[in-house]
Design an enzyme around this catalytic site. Sequence first.
Site, PDB file in Angstrom:
ATOM      1  N   CYS A  89       0.901  -1.241  -0.094  1.00 52.08           N
ATOM      2  CA  CYS A  89       0.002  -0.097  -0.043  1.00 52.08           C
ATOM      3  C   CYS A  89       0.962   1.480  -0.039  1.00 52.08           C
ATOM      4  O   CYS A  89       0.506   2.465  -0.502  1.00 52.08           O
ATOM      5  CB  CYS A  89      -0.802  -0.028   1.241  1.00 52.08           C
ATOM      6  SG  CYS A  89      -2.227  -1.512   1.362  1.00 52.08           S
ATOM      7  N   GLN A 157      -5.272  -8.544   5.934  1.00 51.16           N
ATOM      8  CA  GLN A 157      -5.642  -7.299   6.484  1.00 51.16           C
ATOM      9  C   GLN A 157      -6.955  -7.078   7.390  1.00 51.16           C
ATOM     10  O   GLN A 157      -6.860  -6.570   8.488  1.00 51.16           O
ATOM     11  CB  GLN A 157      -5.746  -6.203   5.429  1.00 51.16           C
ATOM     12  CG  GLN A 157      -6.650  -6.675   4.259  1.00 51.16           C
ATOM     13  CD  GLN A 157      -6.739  -5.718   3.143  1.00 51.16           C
ATOM     14  OE1 GLN A 157      -6.671  -4.522   3.346  1.00 51.16           O
ATOM     15  NE2 GLN A 157      -6.910  -6.149   1.846  1.00 51.16           N
ATOM     16  N   ARG A 212     -19.438   8.967   0.025  1.00 53.19           N
ATOM     17  CA  ARG A 212     -21.027   8.483  -0.120  1.00 53.19           C
ATOM     18  C   ARG A 212     -21.742   9.506   0.933  1.00 53.19           C
ATOM     19  O   ARG A 212     -21.266   9.750   2.146  1.00 53.19           O
ATOM     20  CB  ARG A 212     -21.142   7.199   0.357  1.00 53.19           C
ATOM     21  CG  ARG A 212     -20.557   6.166  -0.388  1.00 53.19           C
ATOM     22  CD  ARG A 212     -20.456   4.754  -0.084  1.00 53.19           C
ATOM     23  NE  ARG A 212     -19.822   3.887  -0.983  1.00 53.19           N
ATOM     24  CZ  ARG A 212     -19.398   2.615  -0.686  1.00 53.19           C
ATOM     25  NH1 ARG A 212     -19.016   2.228   0.228  1.00 53.19           N
ATOM     26  NH2 ARG A 212     -18.761   1.865  -1.711  1.00 53.19           N
ATOM     27  N   SER A 237     -11.282   0.892   3.684  1.00 44.04           N
ATOM     28  CA  SER A 237     -11.106   1.706   2.649  1.00 44.04           C
ATOM     29  C   SER A 237     -11.766   1.118   1.424  1.00 44.04           C
ATOM     30  O   SER A 237     -11.946  -0.181   1.342  1.00 44.04           O
ATOM     31  CB  SER A 237      -9.663   1.893   2.322  1.00 44.04           C
ATOM     32  OG  SER A 237      -8.907   0.502   2.293  1.00 44.04           O
ATOM     33  N   HIS A 338      -8.813   3.747  -1.738  1.00 39.43           N
ATOM     34  CA  HIS A 338      -7.651   3.381  -1.638  1.00 39.43           C
ATOM     35  C   HIS A 338      -7.015   2.726  -2.732  1.00 39.43           C
ATOM     36  O   HIS A 338      -7.121   1.477  -2.840  1.00 39.43           O
ATOM     37  CB  HIS A 338      -7.394   2.598  -0.227  1.00 39.43           C
ATOM     38  CG  HIS A 338      -6.087   2.089  -0.096  1.00 39.43           C
ATOM     39  ND1 HIS A 338      -4.652   2.545  -0.581  1.00 39.43           N
ATOM     40  CD2 HIS A 338      -5.885   1.007   0.932  1.00 39.43           C
ATOM     41  CE1 HIS A 338      -3.985   1.780   0.157  1.00 39.43           C
ATOM     42  NE2 HIS A 338      -4.341   0.956   0.714  1.00 39.43           N
ATOM     43  N   CYS A 368       0.063   2.102   6.608  1.00 33.79           N
ATOM     44  CA  CYS A 368       0.514   0.838   7.039  1.00 33.79           C
ATOM     45  C   CYS A 368       0.515   0.310   5.418  1.00 33.79           C
ATOM     46  O   CYS A 368       0.175   0.699   4.580  1.00 33.79           O
ATOM     47  CB  CYS A 368      -0.826   0.204   7.870  1.00 33.79           C
ATOM     48  SG  CYS A 368      -2.524   0.426   7.039  1.00 33.79           S
ATOM     49  N   GLY A 370       1.446  -3.892   3.648  1.00 35.78           N
ATOM     50  CA  GLY A 370       1.752  -5.319   3.640  1.00 35.78           C
ATOM     51  C   GLY A 370       3.128  -5.836   4.308  1.00 35.78           C
ATOM     52  O   GLY A 370       4.067  -5.032   3.960  1.00 35.78           O
TER      53      GLY A 370
END
Length: 382
Positions: A89, A157, A212, A237, A338, A368, A370
């Site tokens: 990420c 995750q 949204r 996300s 994301h 954060c 992986g």
Amino acid sequence: MPEAYIVDALRTPTGRRKGGLSHIHAADLGAHVLRALVERNGIPDEDYDDVIFGCVDTIGPLAGDIARTSWLAAGLSQSVPGTTIDRQCGSSQQAVHFAAQAVMSGTQDVVIAGGVQTMTQIPISSAMIAAEPLGFSDPFSGSEGWVRRYGAQPPTQFRSAQMIAEKWGLSREQLEAYSLESHQRALRAIEQGRFLREIVPLADVVHDETPRHTSLEKMAELEFLFGCDRVTAAVSSQTCDAASAMLIVSEAALKRYGLTPRARIHHLSVRAEDPIWMLTAPIPATAYALKRAGMKLEDIDRVEINEAFASVAMAWLKETGYPHEQTNVNGGAIALGHPLGATGTRLMCSLLHELERSGGRFGLQTMCEGGGQANVTIIERL
């Protein structure tokens, strides 16, 4: 030590899954921000030293070094190379680090750092399972060393987000309240035109499609994710399609091309911890970065922390004590999406523009990643 300066930063809107950007090839999506960056800044395209892009799940249209392909698809000089990196990420935030390090080392003067992800076309974790026909169900469980140290169950995750919620005592209701605030901040930012300077419209998509008009009542109706009892899609996300890029140059390039810097890279670092917890590394990474930079959190005017899940940002806020009202002030990834490889420079792009809007001096970005990793970048607005 030579300085690395940020001259420009821009991004596409975040296109929701199966939305307005879903039909665009990844190379063309990346090309859009690269072309705009070159056109806006007056540096001849053959004078760029490198293009560094972050990308995850590099298969199909994302394979074959998407940084180089995007540059060529933009119709720019064939003499300029490109490289694609994967720190999960944090890939495009790491691209910024590599670009800045190249400039600070004196080996390069003009570098683009950015990233691209088309999550509608290539769903998240596609690369993790791409080798199943070859007998590999995941990248981890076949390793004797990995299994001996961490067990046979691959890290996820979702499990990490649940573990964080439990450890920091975050209820489903608290997570949903945080997520609702993220949407409300993003919608307010769009209404007030806060993203207009950083977004380069594409395919009739002018604004981010992902925020949204939701409510706590709607969120409460959702099922839990993958065995969790606090984490739902509402507090996660959003997958989306996007590209982002930044122009990073040396002082010599500023003078050579008559450029005005908007910020400088004040500090960059990366740290890691337990990969099973995966998403908690921004907490120790922030402490490490501030110590190395000789700063305190009170010196930081704005923070962008990636909202991979609400629990990630909420745990960071609890541990650091940093004000929520100065964190992700225009919404985070829960609302804005994301797009994996593009998120790092999307966050930094928004951080820079927010510092300029608010008159702040220092901004900190962390996320954060992986493997239990986290990048931290501190920029100073000029």
